[in-house]
Design a protein around this motif. Sequence first.
Motif, PDB file in Angstrom:
ATOM      1  N   ARG A  50       0.828  -1.202   0.000  1.00  0.00           N
ATOM      2  CA  ARG A  50       0.000   0.000   0.000  1.00  0.00           C
ATOM      3  C   ARG A  50       0.862   1.250   0.000  1.00  0.00           C
ATOM      4  NH1 ARG A  50      -4.511  -1.912   4.390  1.00  0.00           N
ATOM      5  NH2 ARG A  50      -5.405  -3.499   3.039  1.00  0.00           N
ATOM      6  N   PRO A  52       1.456   4.804   1.284  1.00  0.00           N
ATOM      7  CA  PRO A  52       1.029   5.673   2.378  1.00  0.00           C
ATOM      8  C   PRO A  52       0.568   7.039   1.855  1.00  0.00           C
ATOM      9  CG  PRO A  52       3.167   4.675   2.857  1.00  0.00           C
ATOM     10  CD  PRO A  52       2.853   4.394   1.414  1.00  0.00           C
ATOM     11  N   ALA A  53      -0.406   7.598   2.527  1.00  0.00           N
ATOM     12  CA  ALA A  53      -0.980   8.874   2.089  1.00  0.00           C
ATOM     13  C   ALA A  53       0.053   9.990   2.089  1.00  0.00           C
ATOM     14  CB  ALA A  53      -2.162   9.244   2.980  1.00  0.00           C
ATOM     15  N   ASP A  54       0.974   9.981   3.051  1.00  0.00           N
ATOM     16  CA  ASP A  54       1.958  11.065   3.088  1.00  0.00           C
ATOM     17  C   ASP A  54       2.896  11.003   1.887  1.00  0.00           C
ATOM     18  OD1 ASP A  54       3.024   8.723   4.298  1.00  0.00           O
ATOM     19  OD2 ASP A  54       4.567   9.892   5.322  1.00  0.00           O
ATOM     20  N   LYS A  92      -9.021   8.493   5.438  1.00  0.00           N
ATOM     21  CA  LYS A  92      -8.393   8.537   6.770  1.00  0.00           C
ATOM     22  C   LYS A  92      -6.881   8.720   6.633  1.00  0.00           C
ATOM     23  CE  LYS A  92      -7.812   6.134  11.040  1.00  0.00           C
ATOM     24  NZ  LYS A  92      -8.457   5.775  12.174  1.00  0.00           N
ATOM     25  N   GLN A  93      -6.262   8.016   5.684  1.00  0.00           N
ATOM     26  CA  GLN A  93      -4.820   8.162   5.474  1.00  0.00           C
ATOM     27  C   GLN A  93      -4.475   9.593   5.068  1.00  0.00           C
ATOM     28  OE1 GLN A  93      -3.870   5.117   2.600  1.00  0.00           O
ATOM     29  NE2 GLN A  93      -3.370   3.633   4.182  1.00  0.00           N
ATOM     30  N   ASN A  96      -4.734  11.870   8.069  1.00  0.00           N
ATOM     31  CA  ASN A  96      -3.568  11.689   8.936  1.00  0.00           C
ATOM     32  C   ASN A  96      -2.337  12.371   8.342  1.00  0.00           C
ATOM     33  OD1 ASN A  96      -5.063  10.199  10.754  1.00  0.00           O
ATOM     34  ND2 ASN A  96      -4.376   8.227   9.978  1.00  0.00           N
ATOM     35  N   ALA A  97      -2.169  12.263   7.035  1.00  0.00           N
ATOM     36  CA  ALA A  97      -1.021  12.894   6.381  1.00  0.00           C
ATOM     37  C   ALA A  97      -1.105  14.412   6.492  1.00  0.00           C
ATOM     38  CB  ALA A  97      -0.948  12.476   4.909  1.00  0.00           C
TER      39      ALA A  97
END
Length: 120
Positions: A50, A52-54, A92-93, A96-97
Amino acid sequence: MDQKKKKFYKILGMNLFSFREQAGLSIPQLAKKINLQPTTYQTYEHGTIRLPADIMLELALLYDISLNSFFVGTSDKLPSDTPPSVFPVLEKQLDNAISSIQKKLDDLKEFNQTFSDYKK
């Protein structure tokens, strides 16, 4: 990971590859720009882990594209078989990022103020 999710990440990986190629960057060049190991970035392009959103946010800023572009590539909509359950996870990711980036910005502002006070 179920088949629908595997397909989703495979499409996302193909879009990552496409944007990187359009930017004229090799995997090692791109990985260095976003502080990743080349092998880690390569797994994102292959769709095997996956994203990551950041990291997605850093890539969007680097390429000057919207986050949505990673999901749609050059088409106007997501593939019809994209699992709807993916969207809340991505939201949500991203939240959070964004929170993490805001905290880093706040820390940087505080550091700059401290540094300015020190110079006086």
